[in-house]
Design a protein around this motif. Structure first.
Motif, short mmCIF file in Angstrom:
data_model
loop_
_atom_site.label_atom_id
_atom_site.label_comp_id
_atom_site.label_asym_id
_atom_site.label_seq_id
_atom_site.Cartn_x
_atom_site.Cartn_y
_atom_site.Cartn_z
N PHE A 1 0.33 15.49 -2.14
CA PHE A 1 0.75 14.26 -1.46
C PHE A 1 0.41 13.07 -2.35
O PHE A 1 -0.54 13.11 -3.14
N SER A 2 1.21 12.05 -2.24
CA SER A 2 0.98 10.80 -2.95
C SER A 2 1.60 9.69 -2.12
O SER A 2 2.82 9.65 -1.94
N ILE A 3 0.76 8.84 -1.59
CA ILE A 3 1.20 7.74 -0.73
C ILE A 3 0.79 6.44 -1.39
O ILE A 3 -0.37 6.27 -1.79
N THR A 4 1.74 5.53 -1.52
CA THR A 4 1.48 4.19 -2.04
C THR A 4 1.96 3.21 -0.99
O THR A 4 3.12 3.25 -0.58
N LEU A 5 1.07 2.35 -0.53
CA LEU A 5 1.39 1.36 0.50
C LEU A 5 0.96 -0.03 0.04
O LEU A 5 -0.06 -0.16 -0.65
N PRO A 6 1.67 -1.07 0.48
CA PRO A 6 1.23 -2.43 0.15
C PRO A 6 0.05 -2.84 1.04
O PRO A 6 -0.02 -2.46 2.20
N GLN A 7 -0.86 -3.61 0.46
CA GLN A 7 -1.93 -4.21 1.24
C GLN A 7 -1.34 -5.34 2.07
O GLN A 7 -0.45 -6.04 1.61
N GLN A 8 -1.85 -5.53 3.25
CA GLN A 8 -1.46 -6.66 4.09
C GLN A 8 -2.54 -7.72 3.99
O GLN A 8 -3.42 -7.79 4.83
N GLY A 9 -2.53 -8.49 2.92
CA GLY A 9 -3.54 -9.50 2.69
C GLY A 9 -4.35 -9.18 1.44
O GLY A 9 -4.14 -8.17 0.79
N ASP A 10 -5.27 -10.08 1.13
CA ASP A 10 -6.10 -9.93 -0.07
C ASP A 10 -7.49 -9.46 0.30
O ASP A 10 -7.94 -9.60 1.44
N GLY A 11 -8.17 -8.91 -0.67
CA GLY A 11 -9.57 -8.57 -0.51
C GLY A 11 -9.81 -7.13 -0.11
O GLY A 11 -8.89 -6.35 0.17
N TYR A 12 -11.09 -6.79 -0.09
CA TYR A 12 -11.49 -5.42 0.19
C TYR A 12 -11.22 -5.01 1.64
O TYR A 12 -10.90 -3.86 1.90
N ASP A 13 -11.36 -5.94 2.60
CA ASP A 13 -11.06 -5.60 3.99
C ASP A 13 -9.63 -5.09 4.12
O ASP A 13 -9.39 -4.04 4.72
N ALA A 14 -8.69 -5.84 3.55
CA ALA A 14 -7.27 -5.45 3.62
C ALA A 14 -7.03 -4.14 2.86
O ALA A 14 -6.24 -3.30 3.30
N VAL B 1 -9.20 -1.60 2.38
CA VAL B 1 -9.73 -0.47 3.14
C VAL B 1 -8.83 -0.17 4.34
O VAL B 1 -8.57 1.00 4.63
N LYS B 2 -8.32 -1.18 5.00
CA LYS B 2 -7.40 -0.96 6.13
C LYS B 2 -6.12 -0.26 5.68
O LYS B 2 -5.62 0.65 6.34
N ALA B 3 -5.58 -0.67 4.53
CA ALA B 3 -4.36 -0.04 4.01
C ALA B 3 -4.64 1.41 3.58
O ALA B 3 -3.81 2.30 3.81
N LEU B 4 -5.81 1.66 2.99
CA LEU B 4 -6.18 3.03 2.64
C LEU B 4 -6.26 3.90 3.89
O LEU B 4 -5.81 5.05 3.90
N ALA B 5 -6.82 3.35 4.97
CA ALA B 5 -6.93 4.10 6.23
C ALA B 5 -5.55 4.42 6.80
O ALA B 5 -5.32 5.53 7.30
N VAL B 6 -4.62 3.48 6.72
CA VAL B 6 -3.25 3.72 7.21
C VAL B 6 -2.59 4.84 6.41
O VAL B 6 -1.95 5.74 6.98
N ALA B 7 -2.75 4.82 5.10
CA ALA B 7 -2.17 5.87 4.26
C ALA B 7 -2.79 7.23 4.60
O ALA B 7 -2.07 8.24 4.68
N TRP B 8 -4.08 7.27 4.82
CA TRP B 8 -4.76 8.52 5.17
C TRP B 8 -4.30 9.02 6.55
O TRP B 8 -4.13 10.22 6.75
N GLN B 9 -4.07 8.11 7.48
CA GLN B 9 -3.52 8.49 8.79
C GLN B 9 -2.11 9.06 8.65
O GLN B 9 -1.76 10.03 9.32
N GLN B 10 -1.32 8.49 7.75
CA GLN B 10 0.03 9.02 7.51
C GLN B 10 -0.05 10.46 7.01
O GLN B 10 0.73 11.32 7.43
#
Length: 189
Positions: free
Chosen positions: A152-165, A167-176
């Motif tokens: 698997f290889s998932i690439t998603l855009p961050q929604q905003g700047d910084g580490y908070d955004a 980590v949230k985008a990484l979590a969404v990709a992992w949920q996918q």
């Protein structure tokens, strides 16, 4: 008087220095039910053991990883994982699969002889210089002695700047990816 002046100078110098705050991150879990999956009443309970989630050395440390070019990775010193990344990935995978597979018992502990087992090897779990996050690797499912391996290889855009955004985008990709694994499990049962 000299002691007092030394104290004032030390206080002034410490006020000029910048203080850095260490931030800790934990992957969030999506607890919203998945509508496409239906449990069957009266059927034998299906069991899944998530036996392991392995991460490479560059991700195994406490710092969140950011990719600064196609060949350069930086491990953060002030933005850290609240618990080991492999443990977070395993725990959130168990939680996300439990949500996606009602009627199943999904566990990080062995459940007996009549269980499917899943192991995952992560090769990428980082933010990237172009505002994207990358989650990649492969998983291996053992269903009644039949093995299914999927990269698997998932690439998603961050929604905003910084580490908070990030980590949230990484979590969404992992949920996918958890949903993808759940779909594979359903197709085999």
């Amino acid at each position: 008087m000299k002691q007092w002046m030394g104290f004032v100078i030390a206080l002034a110098l410490s006020a000029c220095s910048s203080t850095t705050t260490t931030k800790m991150y934990q992957l969030p879990v999506d607890h919203s039910p998945v509508a496409s999956v239906s449990g069957s009443s009266g059927a034998a309970q299906k069991l899944l053991w998530v036996s392991q989630v392995n991460v490479p050395d560059f991700l195994a440390g406490s710092g969140v990883v950011y990719q600064t070019s196609d060949v350069n990775y930086v491990v953060a010193k002030q933005n850290l994982w609240a618990s080991p990344l492999d443990q977070q990935l395993r725990d959130t995978l168990v939680a996300n699969l439990s949500t996606a597979l009602p009627g199943w018992v999904v566990s990080s502990q062995p459940l007996g002889n009549d269980q499917d087992s899943l192991s995952v090897v992560i090769s990428g779990f980082q933010g990237r210089y172009d505002g994207q996050v990358v989650v990649s690797g492969e998983w291996l499912l053992n269903h009644q002695g039949e093995y299914t391996r999927r990269p698997f290889s998932i690439t998603l855009p961050q929604q905003g700047d910084g580490y908070d955004a990030m980590v949230k985008a990484l979590a969404v990709a992992w949920q996918q990816e958890a949903r993808s694994i759940a779909n594979q499990l359903q197709s085999q049962h």
